[in-house]
Write a protein that holds these residues in place. Sequence first.
Motif, PDB file in Angstrom:
ATOM      1  N   LEU A  45      67.866  -8.303  37.782  1.00 47.19           N
ATOM      2  CA  LEU A  45      68.140  -6.869  37.771  1.00 47.19           C
ATOM      3  C   LEU A  45      69.368  -6.755  38.877  1.00 47.19           C
ATOM      4  N   THR A  46      70.398  -5.763  38.478  1.00 46.68           N
ATOM      5  CA  THR A  46      71.728  -5.535  39.184  1.00 46.68           C
ATOM      6  C   THR A  46      71.980  -4.232  38.983  1.00 46.68           C
ATOM      7  N   ILE A  47      72.844  -3.956  39.886  1.00 45.00           N
ATOM      8  CA  ILE A  47      73.445  -2.335  39.703  1.00 45.00           C
ATOM      9  C   ILE A  47      74.928  -2.717  39.578  1.00 45.00           C
ATOM     10  N   SER A  48      75.712  -1.938  38.480  1.00 46.79           N
ATOM     11  CA  SER A  48      77.032  -2.058  38.446  1.00 46.79           C
ATOM     12  C   SER A  48      77.684  -1.132  39.385  1.00 46.79           C
ATOM     13  N   PRO A  49      79.193  -1.605  39.858  1.00 46.97           N
ATOM     14  CA  PRO A  49      79.848  -0.358  40.757  1.00 46.97           C
ATOM     15  C   PRO A  49      79.858   0.922  40.172  1.00 46.97           C
ATOM     16  N   GLU A  50      79.679   0.997  38.940  1.00 45.18           N
ATOM     17  CA  GLU A  50      79.418   2.559  38.587  1.00 45.18           C
ATOM     18  C   GLU A  50      77.846   3.090  38.687  1.00 45.18           C
ATOM     19  N   VAL A  52      75.065   1.838  37.917  1.00 46.27           N
ATOM     20  CA  VAL A  52      74.156   2.065  36.523  1.00 46.27           C
ATOM     21  C   VAL A  52      73.274   0.590  36.677  1.00 46.27           C
ATOM     22  N   VAL A  53      71.938   0.998  36.425  1.00 46.86           N
ATOM     23  CA  VAL A  53      71.008  -0.339  36.280  1.00 46.86           C
ATOM     24  C   VAL A  53      71.563  -1.251  35.211  1.00 46.86           C
ATOM     25  N   HIS A  54      71.336  -2.526  35.328  1.00 42.03           N
ATOM     26  CA  HIS A  54      71.382  -3.512  34.180  1.00 42.03           C
ATOM     27  C   HIS A  54      70.269  -4.589  34.363  1.00 42.03           C
ATOM     28  N   VAL A  55      69.543  -4.729  33.420  1.00 40.61           N
ATOM     29  CA  VAL A  55      68.301  -5.600  33.462  1.00 40.61           C
ATOM     30  C   VAL A  55      68.502  -6.956  32.502  1.00 40.61           C
ATOM     31  N   ALA A  56      68.276  -7.974  32.906  1.00 38.99           N
ATOM     32  CA  ALA A  56      68.588  -9.191  32.295  1.00 38.99           C
ATOM     33  C   ALA A  56      67.894  -9.274  30.955  1.00 38.99           C
ATOM     34  N   PRO A  57      68.545  -9.956  30.013  1.00 32.65           N
ATOM     35  CA  PRO A  57      67.926 -10.016  28.675  1.00 32.65           C
ATOM     36  C   PRO A  57      66.624 -10.478  28.523  1.00 32.65           C
ATOM     37  N   THR A  58      66.289 -11.312  29.332  1.00 29.72           N
ATOM     38  CA  THR A  58      64.833 -11.975  29.555  1.00 29.72           C
ATOM     39  C   THR A  58      63.682 -10.884  29.813  1.00 29.72           C
ATOM     40  N   LEU A  59      63.976  -9.832  30.245  1.00 27.30           N
ATOM     41  CA  LEU A  59      63.193  -8.722  30.808  1.00 27.30           C
ATOM     42  C   LEU A  59      63.007  -7.594  29.599  1.00 27.30           C
ATOM     43  N   ARG A  60      63.868  -7.805  28.771  1.00 26.54           N
ATOM     44  CA  ARG A  60      63.765  -6.675  27.704  1.00 26.54           C
ATOM     45  C   ARG A  60      62.705  -6.414  26.811  1.00 26.54           C
ATOM     46  N   GLY A  61      61.752  -7.673  26.886  1.00 23.76           N
ATOM     47  CA  GLY A  61      60.338  -7.554  26.359  1.00 23.76           C
ATOM     48  C   GLY A  61      59.359  -6.726  27.079  1.00 23.76           C
ATOM     49  N   VAL A  85      80.806  -4.681  47.462  1.00 23.81           N
ATOM     50  CA  VAL A  85      79.583  -5.651  47.713  1.00 23.81           C
ATOM     51  C   VAL A  85      78.744  -5.299  46.421  1.00 23.81           C
ATOM     52  N   VAL A  86      78.458  -4.177  45.924  1.00 23.87           N
ATOM     53  CA  VAL A  86      77.791  -3.760  44.597  1.00 23.87           C
ATOM     54  C   VAL A  86      78.484  -4.599  43.575  1.00 23.87           C
ATOM     55  N   GLU A  87      79.745  -4.463  43.687  1.00 22.55           N
ATOM     56  CA  GLU A  87      80.599  -5.346  42.453  1.00 22.55           C
ATOM     57  C   GLU A  87      80.249  -6.695  42.456  1.00 22.55           C
ATOM     58  N   GLU A  88      80.227  -7.346  43.761  1.00 20.09           N
ATOM     59  CA  GLU A  88      80.112  -8.894  43.806  1.00 20.09           C
ATOM     60  C   GLU A  88      78.550  -9.078  43.569  1.00 20.09           C
ATOM     61  N   HIS A  89      77.598  -8.465  43.866  1.00 25.58           N
ATOM     62  CA  HIS A  89      76.399  -8.759  43.463  1.00 25.58           C
ATOM     63  C   HIS A  89      76.279  -8.408  42.017  1.00 25.58           C
ATOM     64  N   TYR A  90      76.740  -7.640  41.369  1.00 24.54           N
ATOM     65  CA  TYR A  90      76.594  -7.426  39.698  1.00 24.54           C
ATOM     66  C   TYR A  90      77.271  -8.515  38.967  1.00 24.54           C
ATOM     67  N   ALA A  91      78.602  -9.046  39.572  1.00 26.02           N
ATOM     68  CA  ALA A  91      79.275 -10.001  39.076  1.00 26.02           C
ATOM     69  C   ALA A  91      78.387 -11.522  39.027  1.00 26.02           C
ATOM     70  N   THR A  92      78.102 -11.784  40.258  1.00 28.24           N
ATOM     71  CA  THR A  92      77.309 -12.821  40.576  1.00 28.24           C
ATOM     72  C   THR A  92      76.024 -13.141  39.655  1.00 28.24           C
ATOM     73  N   THR A  93      75.406 -11.774  39.593  1.00 28.44           N
ATOM     74  CA  THR A  93      74.100 -11.531  38.888  1.00 28.44           C
ATOM     75  C   THR A  93      74.258 -11.791  37.410  1.00 28.44           C
ATOM     76  N   THR A  94      75.132 -10.869  36.781  1.00 31.86           N
ATOM     77  CA  THR A  94      75.422 -11.192  35.260  1.00 31.86           C
ATOM     78  C   THR A  94      76.059 -12.337  34.890  1.00 31.86           C
ATOM     79  N   ALA A  95      76.517 -13.132  35.940  1.00 28.31           N
ATOM     80  CA  ALA A  95      77.218 -14.397  35.402  1.00 28.31           C
ATOM     81  C   ALA A  95      76.248 -15.476  34.956  1.00 28.31           C
ATOM     82  N   THR A  96      74.825 -15.119  35.432  1.00 23.65           N
ATOM     83  CA  THR A  96      73.733 -16.197  35.460  1.00 23.65           C
ATOM     84  C   THR A  96      73.127 -15.672  33.941  1.00 23.65           C
TER      85      THR A  96
END
Length: 97
Positions: A45-50, A52-61, A85-96
């Motif tokens: 789970l992460t938050i974009s610089p805007e 907004v919450v983003h949830v990993a595809p593996t949690l969509r169920g 720093v929010v953007e850094e976390h978002y980029a690092t997280t969504t890259a996985t």
Amino acid sequence: MTGPAPAQVLEAAHLRPFATTERHRVEEGLLLRADLHRLFDSALLTISPELVVHVAPTLRGYGAYSALDGRSVYVPRDHALDLNVVEEHYATTTATW
């Protein structure tokens, strides 16, 4: 992102891992419910610089978590959240994903 919750279930989440930085900075933290904090630290789970919450595809169920995807995060006006720093976390997280 989830609305009001009892203080007993809230935790301070670091956008940069404390083990790496060894410092607490208000600008690099969020107050999250304990389960969301664990998902946040596990790169599910992460938050974009805007803010907004983003949830990993593996949690969509999981309805409770997939419902958070796309939800805006409330940040009080007086909170000096470091969006770089929010953007850094978002980029690092969504890259996985």
